[in-house]
Design a protein around this motif. Structure first.
Motif, PDB file in Angstrom:
ATOM      1  N   GLU A 121     -29.300  65.178  97.462  1.00 17.88           N
ATOM      2  CA  GLU A 121     -28.022  64.865  98.129  1.00 17.88           C
ATOM      3  C   GLU A 121     -27.668  63.401  97.978  1.00 17.88           C
ATOM      4  OE1 GLU A 121     -28.673  65.649 102.212  1.00 17.88           O
ATOM      5  OE2 GLU A 121     -27.621  67.565 102.144  1.00 17.88           O
ATOM      6  N   VAL A 122     -26.407  63.123  97.705  1.00 19.68           N
ATOM      7  CA  VAL A 122     -25.951  61.729  97.704  1.00 19.68           C
ATOM      8  C   VAL A 122     -24.799  61.582  98.697  1.00 19.68           C
ATOM      9  CG1 VAL A 122     -26.601  61.197  95.327  1.00 19.68           C
ATOM     10  CG2 VAL A 122     -24.322  62.152  95.805  1.00 19.68           C
ATOM     11  N   GLN A 123     -24.636  60.355  99.164  1.00 20.31           N
ATOM     12  CA  GLN A 123     -23.507  60.025 100.033  1.00 20.31           C
ATOM     13  C   GLN A 123     -22.289  59.849  99.124  1.00 20.31           C
ATOM     14  OE1 GLN A 123     -24.410  56.707 102.555  1.00 20.31           O
ATOM     15  NE2 GLN A 123     -22.395  56.735 103.530  1.00 20.31           N
ATOM     16  N   VAL A 124     -21.273  60.648  99.368  1.00 18.52           N
ATOM     17  CA  VAL A 124     -20.149  60.739  98.435  1.00 18.52           C
ATOM     18  C   VAL A 124     -19.462  59.380  98.260  1.00 18.52           C
ATOM     19  CG1 VAL A 124     -17.926  61.882  98.018  1.00 18.52           C
ATOM     20  CG2 VAL A 124     -19.832  63.156  99.034  1.00 18.52           C
ATOM     21  N   PHE A 125     -19.183  58.703  99.359  1.00 21.61           N
ATOM     22  CA  PHE A 125     -18.460  57.422  99.320  1.00 21.61           C
ATOM     23  C   PHE A 125     -19.230  56.370  98.528  1.00 21.61           C
ATOM     24  CE2 PHE A 125     -18.541  53.317 101.750  1.00 21.61           C
ATOM     25  CZ  PHE A 125     -17.328  52.801 101.330  1.00 21.61           C
ATOM     26  N   GLU A 126     -20.492  56.156  98.868  1.00 21.22           N
ATOM     27  CA  GLU A 126     -21.277  55.117  98.199  1.00 21.22           C
ATOM     28  C   GLU A 126     -21.443  55.440  96.718  1.00 21.22           C
ATOM     29  OE1 GLU A 126     -21.911  52.357  99.443  1.00 21.22           O
ATOM     30  OE2 GLU A 126     -22.209  52.532 101.602  1.00 21.22           O
ATOM     31  N   THR A 127     -21.643  56.718  96.418  1.00 25.78           N
ATOM     32  CA  THR A 127     -21.838  57.107  95.025  1.00 25.78           C
ATOM     33  C   THR A 127     -20.552  56.887  94.234  1.00 25.78           C
ATOM     34  OG1 THR A 127     -23.364  58.780  95.852  1.00 25.78           O
ATOM     35  CG2 THR A 127     -22.721  58.955  93.550  1.00 25.78           C
ATOM     36  N   LEU A 158     -19.332  65.555  92.516  1.00 20.96           N
ATOM     37  CA  LEU A 158     -18.947  65.142  93.875  1.00 20.96           C
ATOM     38  C   LEU A 158     -17.796  65.986  94.414  1.00 20.96           C
ATOM     39  CD1 LEU A 158     -18.945  61.218  93.486  1.00 20.96           C
ATOM     40  CD2 LEU A 158     -20.782  62.654  94.411  1.00 20.96           C
ATOM     41  N   MET A 159     -17.062  66.617  93.516  1.00 16.99           N
ATOM     42  CA  MET A 159     -15.831  67.322  93.880  1.00 16.99           C
ATOM     43  C   MET A 159     -15.990  68.353  95.008  1.00 16.99           C
ATOM     44  SD  MET A 159     -12.605  67.450  93.148  1.00 16.99           S
ATOM     45  CE  MET A 159     -11.872  67.259  91.528  1.00 16.99           C
ATOM     46  N   PRO A 160     -17.105  69.113  95.083  1.00 10.98           N
ATOM     47  CA  PRO A 160     -17.230  70.085  96.178  1.00 10.98           C
ATOM     48  C   PRO A 160     -17.062  69.467  97.565  1.00 10.98           C
ATOM     49  CG  PRO A 160     -18.930  70.471  94.539  1.00 10.98           C
ATOM     50  CD  PRO A 160     -18.242  69.196  94.139  1.00 10.98           C
ATOM     51  N   ALA A 161     -17.397  68.202  97.710  1.00 16.02           N
ATOM     52  CA  ALA A 161     -17.244  67.556  99.031  1.00 16.02           C
ATOM     53  C   ALA A 161     -15.788  67.612  99.483  1.00 16.02           C
ATOM     54  CB  ALA A 161     -17.724  66.107  98.964  1.00 16.02           C
ATOM     55  N   PHE A 162     -14.863  67.535  98.545  1.00 15.83           N
ATOM     56  CA  PHE A 162     -13.431  67.631  98.857  1.00 15.83           C
ATOM     57  C   PHE A 162     -13.006  69.103  98.900  1.00 15.83           C
ATOM     58  CE2 PHE A 162     -14.098  63.533  96.904  1.00 15.83           C
ATOM     59  CZ  PHE A 162     -13.256  62.668  97.583  1.00 15.83           C
ATOM     60  N   PRO A 170     -13.228  64.655 102.706  1.00 13.88           N
ATOM     61  CA  PRO A 170     -14.522  65.064 102.154  1.00 13.88           C
ATOM     62  C   PRO A 170     -15.663  65.062 103.160  1.00 13.88           C
ATOM     63  CG  PRO A 170     -13.991  62.817 101.507  1.00 13.88           C
ATOM     64  CD  PRO A 170     -12.763  63.350 102.189  1.00 13.88           C
ATOM     65  N   TYR A 171     -16.599  65.979 102.932  1.00  3.19           N
ATOM     66  CA  TYR A 171     -17.892  65.904 103.629  1.00  3.19           C
ATOM     67  C   TYR A 171     -18.598  64.639 103.175  1.00  3.19           C
ATOM     68  CZ  TYR A 171     -17.414  70.750 105.161  1.00  3.19           C
ATOM     69  OH  TYR A 171     -16.984  71.898 105.758  1.00  3.19           O
ATOM     70  N   ARG A 172     -19.556  64.186 103.965  1.00  2.00           N
ATOM     71  CA  ARG A 172     -20.220  62.917 103.639  1.00  2.00           C
ATOM     72  C   ARG A 172     -21.273  63.051 102.537  1.00  2.00           C
ATOM     73  NH1 ARG A 172     -23.059  59.918 107.783  1.00  2.00           N
ATOM     74  NH2 ARG A 172     -22.670  58.135 106.423  1.00  2.00           N
ATOM     75  N   PHE A 173     -21.927  64.213 102.476  1.00  2.00           N
ATOM     76  CA  PHE A 173     -23.024  64.364 101.507  1.00  2.00           C
ATOM     77  C   PHE A 173     -22.804  65.586 100.631  1.00  2.00           C
ATOM     78  CE2 PHE A 173     -24.831  61.828 104.891  1.00  2.00           C
ATOM     79  CZ  PHE A 173     -25.585  60.887 104.222  1.00  2.00           C
ATOM     80  N   VAL A 174     -23.247  65.494  99.385  1.00  2.00           N
ATOM     81  CA  VAL A 174     -23.192  66.648  98.480  1.00  2.00           C
ATOM     82  C   VAL A 174     -24.440  66.631  97.604  1.00  2.00           C
ATOM     83  CG1 VAL A 174     -21.874  65.413  96.686  1.00  2.00           C
ATOM     84  CG2 VAL A 174     -21.721  67.893  96.825  1.00  2.00           C
ATOM     85  N   ASN A 175     -24.943  67.837  97.324  1.00  2.00           N
ATOM     86  CA  ASN A 175     -26.080  67.965  96.406  1.00  2.00           C
ATOM     87  C   ASN A 175     -25.542  67.946  94.973  1.00  2.00           C
ATOM     88  OD1 ASN A 175     -27.934  69.471  94.560  1.00  2.00           O
ATOM     89  ND2 ASN A 175     -29.222  69.536  96.393  1.00  2.00           N
ATOM     90  N   THR A 178     -26.464  71.485  93.155  1.00  2.00           N
ATOM     91  CA  THR A 178     -25.996  72.766  93.718  1.00  2.00           C
ATOM     92  C   THR A 178     -24.584  72.689  94.277  1.00  2.00           C
ATOM     93  OG1 THR A 178     -26.784  72.286  95.966  1.00  2.00           O
ATOM     94  CG2 THR A 178     -28.390  73.266  94.420  1.00  2.00           C
ATOM     95  N   GLY A 179     -24.099  71.500  94.588  1.00  2.00           N
ATOM     96  CA  GLY A 179     -22.763  71.360  95.195  1.00  2.00           C
ATOM     97  C   GLY A 179     -22.759  71.658  96.689  1.00  2.00           C
ATOM     98  N   ALA A 180     -23.936  71.879  97.284  1.00  2.00           N
ATOM     99  CA  ALA A 180     -24.003  72.133  98.731  1.00  2.00           C
ATOM    100  C   ALA A 180     -23.554  70.877  99.480  1.00  2.00           C
ATOM    101  CB  ALA A 180     -25.429  72.508  99.126  1.00  2.00           C
ATOM    102  N   VAL A 181     -22.733  71.078 100.528  1.00  2.00           N
ATOM    103  CA  VAL A 181     -22.206  69.920 101.263  1.00  2.00           C
ATOM    104  C   VAL A 181     -22.822  69.852 102.652  1.00  2.00           C
ATOM    105  CG1 VAL A 181     -20.034  69.867  99.990  1.00  2.00           C
ATOM    106  CG2 VAL A 181     -20.214  71.258 102.090  1.00  2.00           C
ATOM    107  N   ARG A 182     -22.765  68.654 103.236  1.00  2.00           N
ATOM    108  CA  ARG A 182     -23.353  68.445 104.562  1.00  2.00           C
ATOM    109  C   ARG A 182     -22.628  67.318 105.270  1.00  2.00           C
ATOM    110  NH1 ARG A 182     -27.171  64.965 106.595  1.00  2.00           N
ATOM    111  NH2 ARG A 182     -27.907  64.121 104.609  1.00  2.00           N
TER     112      ARG A 182
END
Ligand code: IFL
Length: 466
Positions: A121-127, A158-162, A170-175, A178-182
């Motif tokens: 998982e990465v933090q979408v914004f920082e990434t 990162l797109m699944p977060a949106f 967007p969600y804050r985290f995405v794998n 797998t595109g799983a969001v959190r």
């Protein structure tokens, strides 16, 4: 959608030389001033080259170097694979400084090693601001299509977060695999700081989806503003309900405002201009405070305007440059004068400041770039040497306190004598202040001082010259 407009850091007029207005100084004084800035620029470049060599020798490919111990620290995945964050953040700075062998060294590492096919998982914004922005900037610098390909691959991951969010925020985290969001509880900066990178990607690839999701997220946030035209600093992106009442220009809201202006300047999108104007007017109206003759921007309740505290984050210093770019030079100058007074009093800027007491309320300094960032923004607008002098002072303080055996490090306590060092060089140091100092002092031919764009992370997305 992609009508070109001059950059937010566009020079208004007559920037063919950095010398002060002709006729006001003798040729001799001009020459010695020119030599002074050239020597300072060369010093900045030498420090960058030295720090890079230490990173290559001690931590090449790791996310961040620890400049005191010579170790390394991950940024994205604790205990997992690094993504060469420092390399990605440094490339644009290396290029604009003419450190071409170092740029090639870093780009080669990326081409050989960087992959985003990671089950983590990465933090979408920082990434986005660091990795996507850095890759796009390196692509703009070099024309290397492989770097653009990596940027596109990353944004797609990162797109699944949106896409998964019912509100478009967007969600804050995405794998990444797998595109799983959190994590639906998010913040304005993490929701609204995308248009520069994602719009650039749409422009480069012809795929408008990147621009569209970034704009939709910013609009969803703007649409939820209060009757005072303020946003609070925490919101649930699934329900769209606010989770706090605190409006601030500092983190975790800061760069949301920046990217509203940038959406206008970089892409000529009038919606962004409108959203910026509405928020900027509300901020000045509701949050501006004069304390002991100095201008600050207080935290307030976003619905009532009630003042909440006397705290000012160092990160809020970015607002000087944004106000100036938005045309409010009077408030920009006044707010810069406040921060310049802090610098004059304490040398290093503390992470947090109590403006009622005119004293730090957080004594660390995470090697922050915002003050230098605003100096550059102001200088690009009016070429006044005063901003260079403030930045030179900022640079000298950094050199004096943050230089460590293997690079430059954060400070744990600026009030200790000597300032007490921590042991980390954050990725943004490579992308931000060293570039700002260099651009301010060097008059480099590698940069177009009239038409340019630098992101919130200092990434040059427009304005590289051969
Ligand atoms: O990542 C950096 C960037 O300037 C930002 N916020 C904080 C960092 C620097 O302090 O937008």
């Amino acid at each position: 959608m992609f009508r070109f407009r001059p950059s937010r850091r566009m020079v208004l007029a007559g920037l063919s030389t950095f010398a002060p207005i002709a006729g006001l100084r003798s040729a001799r004084a001009s020459q010695s001033s020119h030599d002074h800035w050239r020597m300072l620029a060369e010093d900045v470049r030498a420090q960058m080259a030295w720090a890079w060599r230490n990173y290559v020798e001690r931590a090449f490919g790791q996310d961040q170097i620890k400049p005191v111990s010579g170790g390394a620290e991950p940024f994205f995945f604790p205990g997992g694979p690094p993504m060469g964050l420092t390399i990605v953040e440094a490339l644009g700075t290396l290029h604009v400084m003419g450190l071409d062998a170092e740029f090639a060294e870093g780009a080669t590492w990326i081409e050989r090693n960087l992959t985003f096919d990671i089950d983590g998982e990465v933090q979408v914004f920082e990434t986005s601001i660091r990795m996507l922005g850095g890759l796009l900037s390196a692509w703009r610098a070099s024309g290397n299509a492989r770097l653009l390909g990596l940027a596109r691959d990353l944004a797609a991951r990162l797109m699944p977060a949106f896409a998964m969010s019912p509100t478009g925020m967007p969600y804050r985290f995405v794998n990444l695999r797998t595109g799983a969001v959190r994590d639906p509880v998010s913040f304005p900066a993490e929701i609204g700081t995308y248009i520069a990178e994602w719009g650039t990607l749409s422009r480069a690839t012809g795929d408008g989806r990147f621009y569209d999701v970034a704009k939709r997220a910013a609009k969803a946030l703007f649409d939820r503003r209060s009757k005072l035209d303020l946003v609070a600093d925490t919101i649930n992106v699934e329900t769209g309900e606010w989770q706090s009442r605190r409006a601030t220009i500092g983190p975790p809201t800061d760069s949301y405002f920046e990217y509203l202006w940038d959406g206008w300047q970089l892409f000529g999108d009038p919606d962004f201009r409108h959203w910026y104007d509405v928020h900027a007017a509300a901020t000045v109206r509701q949050q501006a405070v004069i304390a002991d003759g100095r201008l600050w921007f207080a935290q307030v309740d976003f619905e009532t305007g009630e003042r909440l505290d006397h705290h000012q984050s160092e990160l809020a210093a970015f607002f000087v440059g944004l106000l100036a770019q938005g045309g409010d030079m009077a408030h920009a100058r006044a707010y810069m004068a406040s921060w310049a007074d802090v610098q004059a009093r304490y040398g290093l800027l503390p992470e947090g400041f109590d403006f009622a007491k005119f004293a730090p309320d957080r004594v660390s300094n995470a090697l922050r770039p915002e003050f230098a960032d605003s100096c550059l923004s102001l200088f690009l607008l009016d070429c006044d040497d005063h901003w260079r002098q403030l930045a030179a002072c900022h640079y000298e303080w950094m050199k004096k306190t943050s230089r460590a055996p293997f690079g430059f490090t954060v400070i744990d306590d600026i009030t200790a004598n000597p300032a007490r060092q921590g042991d980390l060089c954050p990725g943004y140091w490579w992308s931000e202040q060293m570039k700002y100092y260099w651009l301010l002092f060097s008059n480099t031919g590698r940069f177009d001082y009239r038409r340019n764009y630098l992101s919130t992370e200092g990434d040059i997305l427009l304005g590289f010259r051969k």
